[in-house]
Design an enzyme around this catalytic site. Sequence first.
Site, mmCIF file in Angstrom:
data_model
loop_
_atom_site.group_PDB
_atom_site.id
_atom_site.type_symbol
_atom_site.label_atom_id
_atom_site.label_comp_id
_atom_site.label_asym_id
_atom_site.label_seq_id
_atom_site.Cartn_x
_atom_site.Cartn_y
_atom_site.Cartn_z
ATOM 1 N N ASN A 8 0.880 -1.172 0.000
ATOM 2 C CA ASN A 8 0.000 0.000 0.000
ATOM 3 C C ASN A 8 0.915 1.219 0.000
ATOM 4 O O ASN A 8 1.462 1.590 1.041
ATOM 5 C CB ASN A 8 -0.912 -0.018 1.227
ATOM 6 C CG ASN A 8 -1.903 1.135 1.244
ATOM 7 O OD1 ASN A 8 -1.827 2.046 0.435
ATOM 8 N ND2 ASN A 8 -2.821 1.101 2.193
ATOM 9 N N ARG A 102 -2.516 -2.274 -3.491
ATOM 10 C CA ARG A 102 -3.727 -1.476 -3.325
ATOM 11 C C ARG A 102 -3.636 -0.262 -4.238
ATOM 12 O O ARG A 102 -2.668 0.507 -4.188
ATOM 13 C CB ARG A 102 -3.876 -1.005 -1.881
ATOM 14 C CG ARG A 102 -5.094 -0.104 -1.685
ATOM 15 C CD ARG A 102 -5.094 0.574 -0.334
ATOM 16 N NE ARG A 102 -6.286 1.398 -0.161
ATOM 17 C CZ ARG A 102 -6.279 2.637 0.301
ATOM 18 N NH1 ARG A 102 -5.132 3.209 0.648
ATOM 19 N NH2 ARG A 102 -7.396 3.319 0.436
ATOM 20 N N HIS A 191 -13.122 2.268 -0.171
ATOM 21 C CA HIS A 191 -13.065 1.273 0.906
ATOM 22 C C HIS A 191 -13.631 -0.074 0.445
ATOM 23 O O HIS A 191 -14.101 -0.876 1.245
ATOM 24 C CB HIS A 191 -13.853 1.738 2.154
ATOM 25 C CG HIS A 191 -13.235 2.876 2.890
ATOM 26 N ND1 HIS A 191 -13.987 3.755 3.646
ATOM 27 C CD2 HIS A 191 -11.955 3.276 3.011
ATOM 28 C CE1 HIS A 191 -13.187 4.668 4.187
ATOM 29 N NE2 HIS A 191 -11.947 4.385 3.818
ATOM 30 N N GLY A 221 -13.452 4.758 10.344
ATOM 31 C CA GLY A 221 -12.104 5.083 10.781
ATOM 32 C C GLY A 221 -11.924 6.584 10.660
ATOM 33 O O GLY A 221 -12.887 7.349 10.740
ATOM 34 N N ARG A 252 -12.706 15.197 7.189
ATOM 35 C CA ARG A 252 -13.508 15.508 6.000
ATOM 36 C C ARG A 252 -14.936 15.830 6.405
ATOM 37 O O ARG A 252 -15.492 15.224 7.316
ATOM 38 C CB ARG A 252 -13.514 14.336 5.020
ATOM 39 C CG ARG A 252 -12.154 13.974 4.472
ATOM 40 C CD ARG A 252 -12.257 12.761 3.575
ATOM 41 N NE ARG A 252 -10.937 12.218 3.260
ATOM 42 C CZ ARG A 252 -10.672 10.929 3.126
ATOM 43 N NH1 ARG A 252 -11.639 10.033 3.282
ATOM 44 N NH2 ARG A 252 -9.460 10.517 2.844
ATOM 45 N N GLU A 395 -7.922 -5.766 5.365
ATOM 46 C CA GLU A 395 -7.784 -5.409 3.958
ATOM 47 C C GLU A 395 -6.557 -6.066 3.331
ATOM 48 O O GLU A 395 -6.575 -6.393 2.137
ATOM 49 C CB GLU A 395 -7.717 -3.892 3.823
ATOM 50 C CG GLU A 395 -9.026 -3.207 4.212
ATOM 51 C CD GLU A 395 -8.949 -1.700 4.130
ATOM 52 O OE1 GLU A 395 -9.169 -1.159 3.025
ATOM 53 O OE2 GLU A 395 -8.685 -1.063 5.169
#
Length: 407
Positions: A8, A102, A191, A221, A252, A395
Amino acid sequence: MSVVLVINSGSSSLKYSLVDVEREAELAGGLIERIGQQSGTVSHTVRVVARPGETVPAMLDVRHSDERPIADHGEAFDVMLQQFAAHGPDLAGHPPVAVGHRVVHGGARFFEPTPITPLVEINIDELSVLAPLHNPANLAGIRAAKAAFADVPHVAVFDTAFHQTLPPAAYTYAIDAEVARNHRIRRYGFHGTSHKYVSEAAAAFVGRPLDGLRQIVFHLGNGASVTAVDGGRSVETSMGFTPLEGLVMGTRSGDIDAAVVFHLARRGGLGTDQLDALLNKRSGLLGLGGSNDMRDILARRDAGDETASLAYDVYIHRLRAYAGAYIAQLGGVDVISFTAGVGENAAAVRADALATLGFMGVRVDADRNAERGAGTRRISADDSSVEVLVVPTDEELEIARQTLSAI
């Protein structure tokens, strides 16, 4: 042996995990941060996993840390290999059969794990216009990994792929169709690897066929999203054209009237970059409550802090709104799951998010919800008509599984 190296790659970081897919176990993992800065940090953790029939005592994870300058992603991969050589496991004894990457944005082009060819790299690069903060970094990691592991296949696993099953009514925005088509404006969702993993793990836990379940998955999260999963297929999700839309998140804003942006530009004098930073980095829990950490918000709310209380209330209000909307879209719900840092650890968030769904037969058992534990667990009451679960996401394992499926 079915060992996959999962990568990742961020703009200034490299997260990696060596996964034995057959045993569903991480053998080692690490994080290299502050790439390209004056001093970088390196963390490498080796896990001791019991083989079938073996008994391994707890607390055998061994973490190694270091600081050093790391110029670029190519050097970061050299550092990663040094960590494996110095601390294990030995890659010669656990050779990866593939490397899974990813990749945040696959647009409408990629709907499954995809072996990385030069054409795929070109497409990932071209899709950077939709994810300028993520895809270029993902691509840098891919190129560095292919140089370090030239003799094994590399596979891209896209965050957006699980949501390619969204129906047109769910992914279409009500703007001029030609403008949307020319600029590829639609809901993509993110996600995806987490929502796929959790929905499948939830079905296995309750012992019911995936294709017969109506599920809602809350991935809560620092980034947060919720997905309606019908028969294993994503049919609605909260993140949209970008990961900014939807739930209140750590930094956000989530949903906001687009005209607020026009107003701030015209009357507040904010430019495009300032607006981007405001909504992505200075909003959400941080903007409302002064912290992007739900633990801080909860502690201050419990101490009577009004700003933290408002931030929490807005966060919960949005969760309830989406829960109700997705129950309506699904025509009911069989399983509701919570995952990721907040979803797995904040009992108050879980209880409050579902507190108004008693009319649907949703009942959370207070004692079960308050308990902490590893693995998937049920927190609904015995007389609840809906299964409510906490499902730790993985993940890295999901990416490793999909990587193997692609090769």
